[in-house]
Design an enzyme around this catalytic site. Structure first.
Site, PDB file in Angstrom:
ATOM      1  N   TYR A   6      26.674  40.669  39.068  1.00 37.84           N
ATOM      2  CA  TYR A   6      26.663  39.958  37.789  1.00 37.84           C
ATOM      3  C   TYR A   6      25.465  39.012  37.640  1.00 37.84           C
ATOM      4  O   TYR A   6      25.580  37.981  36.985  1.00 37.84           O
ATOM      5  CB  TYR A   6      27.952  39.129  37.609  1.00 37.84           C
ATOM      6  CG  TYR A   6      29.235  39.901  37.804  1.00 37.84           C
ATOM      7  CD1 TYR A   6      29.544  40.983  36.986  1.00 37.84           C
ATOM      8  CD2 TYR A   6      30.140  39.545  38.799  1.00 37.84           C
ATOM      9  CE1 TYR A   6      30.723  41.682  37.156  1.00 37.84           C
ATOM     10  CE2 TYR A   6      31.321  40.240  38.979  1.00 37.84           C
ATOM     11  CZ  TYR A   6      31.612  41.306  38.156  1.00 37.84           C
ATOM     12  OH  TYR A   6      32.792  41.993  38.324  1.00 37.84           O
ATOM     13  N   TYR A 133      40.663  42.331  31.495  1.00 39.50           N
ATOM     14  CA  TYR A 133      39.741  42.730  32.566  1.00 39.50           C
ATOM     15  C   TYR A 133      40.524  43.539  33.586  1.00 39.50           C
ATOM     16  O   TYR A 133      41.539  43.063  34.108  1.00 39.50           O
ATOM     17  CB  TYR A 133      39.100  41.512  33.249  1.00 39.50           C
ATOM     18  CG  TYR A 133      38.222  41.938  34.400  1.00 39.50           C
ATOM     19  CD1 TYR A 133      36.904  42.340  34.173  1.00 39.50           C
ATOM     20  CD2 TYR A 133      38.723  42.016  35.697  1.00 39.50           C
ATOM     21  CE1 TYR A 133      36.104  42.789  35.209  1.00 39.50           C
ATOM     22  CE2 TYR A 133      37.925  42.470  36.740  1.00 39.50           C
ATOM     23  CZ  TYR A 133      36.617  42.854  36.496  1.00 39.50           C
ATOM     24  OH  TYR A 133      35.845  43.305  37.531  1.00 39.50           O
ATOM     25  N   ASP A 223      48.847  45.210  35.821  1.00 38.51           N
ATOM     26  CA  ASP A 223      47.722  44.989  36.721  1.00 38.51           C
ATOM     27  C   ASP A 223      47.878  43.584  37.282  1.00 38.51           C
ATOM     28  O   ASP A 223      47.476  42.607  36.656  1.00 38.51           O
ATOM     29  CB  ASP A 223      46.397  45.152  35.963  1.00 38.51           C
ATOM     30  CG  ASP A 223      45.183  44.796  36.824  1.00 38.51           C
ATOM     31  OD1 ASP A 223      45.370  44.360  37.971  1.00 38.51           O
ATOM     32  OD2 ASP A 223      44.053  44.961  36.326  1.00 38.51           O
ATOM     33  N   LYS A 250      43.139  42.144  45.558  1.00 42.12           N
ATOM     34  CA  LYS A 250      42.694  40.790  45.909  1.00 42.12           C
ATOM     35  C   LYS A 250      43.461  40.145  47.072  1.00 42.12           C
ATOM     36  O   LYS A 250      43.078  40.324  48.215  1.00 42.12           O
ATOM     37  CB  LYS A 250      42.688  39.909  44.662  1.00 42.12           C
ATOM     38  CG  LYS A 250      41.585  40.336  43.683  1.00 42.12           C
ATOM     39  CD  LYS A 250      41.251  39.288  42.651  1.00 42.12           C
ATOM     40  CE  LYS A 250      39.940  39.597  41.962  1.00 42.12           C
ATOM     41  NZ  LYS A 250      40.057  40.325  40.701  1.00 42.12           N
TER      42      LYS A 250
HETATM   43  C1  LIG Z   1      39.470  41.640  40.242  1.00 39.90           C
HETATM   44  C2  LIG Z   1      40.330  42.424  39.354  1.00 39.90           C
HETATM   45  C3  LIG Z   1      40.279  43.831  39.330  1.00 39.90           C
HETATM   46  C4  LIG Z   1      39.267  44.611  40.123  1.00 39.90           C
HETATM   47  O1  LIG Z   1      39.425  44.497  41.493  1.00 39.90           O
HETATM   48  P1  LIG Z   1      38.207  44.879  42.460  1.00 39.90           P
HETATM   49  O2  LIG Z   1      38.791  44.821  43.829  1.00 39.90           O
HETATM   50  O3  LIG Z   1      37.131  43.856  42.216  1.00 39.90           O
HETATM   51  O4  LIG Z   1      37.747  46.247  42.077  1.00 39.90           O
HETATM   52  C5  LIG Z   1      41.181  44.510  38.524  1.00 39.90           C
HETATM   53  N1  LIG Z   1      42.078  43.850  37.772  1.00 39.90           N
HETATM   54  C6  LIG Z   1      42.162  42.510  37.760  1.00 39.90           C
HETATM   55  C7  LIG Z   1      43.198  41.851  36.917  1.00 39.90           C
HETATM   56  C8  LIG Z   1      41.284  41.748  38.534  1.00 39.90           C
HETATM   57  O5  LIG Z   1      41.346  40.402  38.495  1.00 39.90           O
END
Ligand SMILES: *Cc1c(COP(=O)(O)O)cnc(C)c1O
Length: 400
Positions: A6, A133, A223, A250
């Site tokens: 970024y 996102y 998600d 994460k």
């Molecule tokens: C960080 C994130 C992702 C992507 O995860 P990566 O391991 O960076 O590919 C997907 N969804 C949400 C809500 C996120 O915060």
């Protein structure tokens, strides 16, 4: 040479070089910093946690990795059993991958193929949220709603397979009325939209979403890559409203190694489970179920369960509310708090220019973006350390 994420490489300022990390602290050559970002929200137990480090070392002495194609092993078996027990309802079927973006891709592929397997070939659309996102790969950019990716829109135009709506029940109902026969899923970051600006919304939206998904036979995907493992003050938002597919990443490994999981409920799994080989889920990341990642994830969940993490998170929220009580500034648009997340949104992004260096001088690592100054601290933070993080945020405005 490294191409950083970024960043405009031409104008980027030199990154801080970390030489050690321990507990909530990052160490540079000349400064000790509380990590208020938890390395992109993942390091929930702090750095160099003895239990987690030991888990990795022990597994490395056995084997670091074997593929899941035709092979299996104890770390992945134990982790999938643990997840099935730890997660609510019948979210029992774990598909592992190496990152959150890929795990979201897998969830979307599951939702689409679920209906293709049933011959409902008109269900090609995804309903998603404004400001969403979901990752940086192409399909996740498409279901996301991030201005940074508008070069993709410029190149390809808007996808006819995705609709974005605001987090309002009226908009949700209208979208279902209009598109229900074409939708395969509704995909959301539940309660807290992270990279889209730490936007928080009410659980009533998710409850209504569940009803509409049931009414129209649409799959609901959460998600929880960012919200999972306590960040919203709930273990998982899935404890409040049941999704059909849950995506975790994460914090899954306590921030030790990149790993993620797409967990399906019984209904979704059944949609693939038959004698037809073309109904198999066609996905298989090379490093899925990595033994080091699974070993450390298992220990991370055990720590979370056994060491009162939900109480820690409630304390973080209570201290944050207390410290932010009565704080305001004309440059601030809104202060939002939920569980282990606090965000100060300013009217003008210029207001936050220079904040990172200011925080550094005051012993805190922070990475504000656009108009958002936020903290998502490791849950093991002590009260005095959390107060320091919040005081530095306030001091930026008050100058005291
Ligand atoms: C960080 C994130 C992702 C992507 O995860 P990566 O391991 O960076 O590919 C997907 N969804 C949400 C809500 C996120 O915060």
């Amino acid at each position: 040479m490294i191409w950083y994420p970024y960043e405009q490489m031409k104008t980027m300022k030199a990154p801080y070089k970390i030489v050690d990390a321990n507990g909530v602290y990052l160490y540079t050559e000349d400064q000790k910093l509380i990590d208020s970002v938890s390395s992109w929200w993942s390091v929930i137990h702090g750095y160099k946690h003895p239990v987690l480090t030991e888990a990795i070392k022990e597994q490395a002495d056995q084997f670091a990795h074997v593929m899941l194609g035709g092979l299996t092993h104890d770390p992945v078996l134990k982790l999938s059993e643990k997840l099935a027990a730890f997660l609510p309802g019948d979210l029992d079927y774990c598909f592992f991958s190496d990152s959150g973006s890929v795990a979201v891709e897998v969830s979307l592929k599951m939702a689409l193929q679920y209906y293709m397997n049933r011959g409902e070939t008109q269900r090609t659309m995804v309903l998603a949220l404004e400001h969403a996102y979901h990752g940086d790969t192409f399909k996740t950019m498409e279901v996301g709603d991030d201005e940074d990716y508008h070069f993709v829109l410029n190149a390809y135009g808007k996808s006819p397979h995705v609709v974005h709506i605001p987090t309002q029940i009226a908009a949700l109902e209208k979208a279902f009325e209009t598109y229900h026969s074409k939708l395969n899923c509704l995909l959301v970051e539940p309660l807290l939209q992270g990279a889209g600006g730490m936007r928080m919304y009410d659980v009533s939206f998710l409850k209504r979403a569940r009803e509409l998904c049931d009414q129209y036979g649409v799959l609901l995907i959460f998600d929880e890559v960012a919200t999972g493992f306590g960040r919203t003050g709930n273990r998982f938002v899935a404890d409040l409203v049941a999704p059909d597919i849950l995506v975790l990443g994460k914090a899954l490994t306590g921030g030790y190694i990149g790993h993620a999981v797409t967990v399906a409920n019984h209904r979704v799994y059944e949609g693939f489970y038959d004698d037809n080989p073309t109904h198999a889920l066609m996905h298989g990341p090379t490093f899925m179920g990595n033994a080091l990642a699974c070993s450390v994830a298992l220990k991370s969940i055990e720590l979370f369960e056994n060491e009162h993490y939900m109480t820690k998170i409630q304390n973080i929220e209570a201290i944050t509310r207390r410290e932010m009580q009565g704080f305001s500034d004309p440059r601030i648009k809104e202060i939002r708090m939920m569980g282990g997340c606090v965000c100060i949104e300013v009217h003008d992004p210029e207001t936050l220019k220079g904040y990172q260096a200011f925080a550094y001088e005051n012993g805190v690592f922070s990475r504000p973006f656009l108009s958002y100054l936020y903290a998502m601290v490791p849950y093991v933070i002590e009260e005095a350390e959390l107060v320091q993080v919040l005081t530095v945020m306030k001091k930026w405005f008050t100058g005291k």
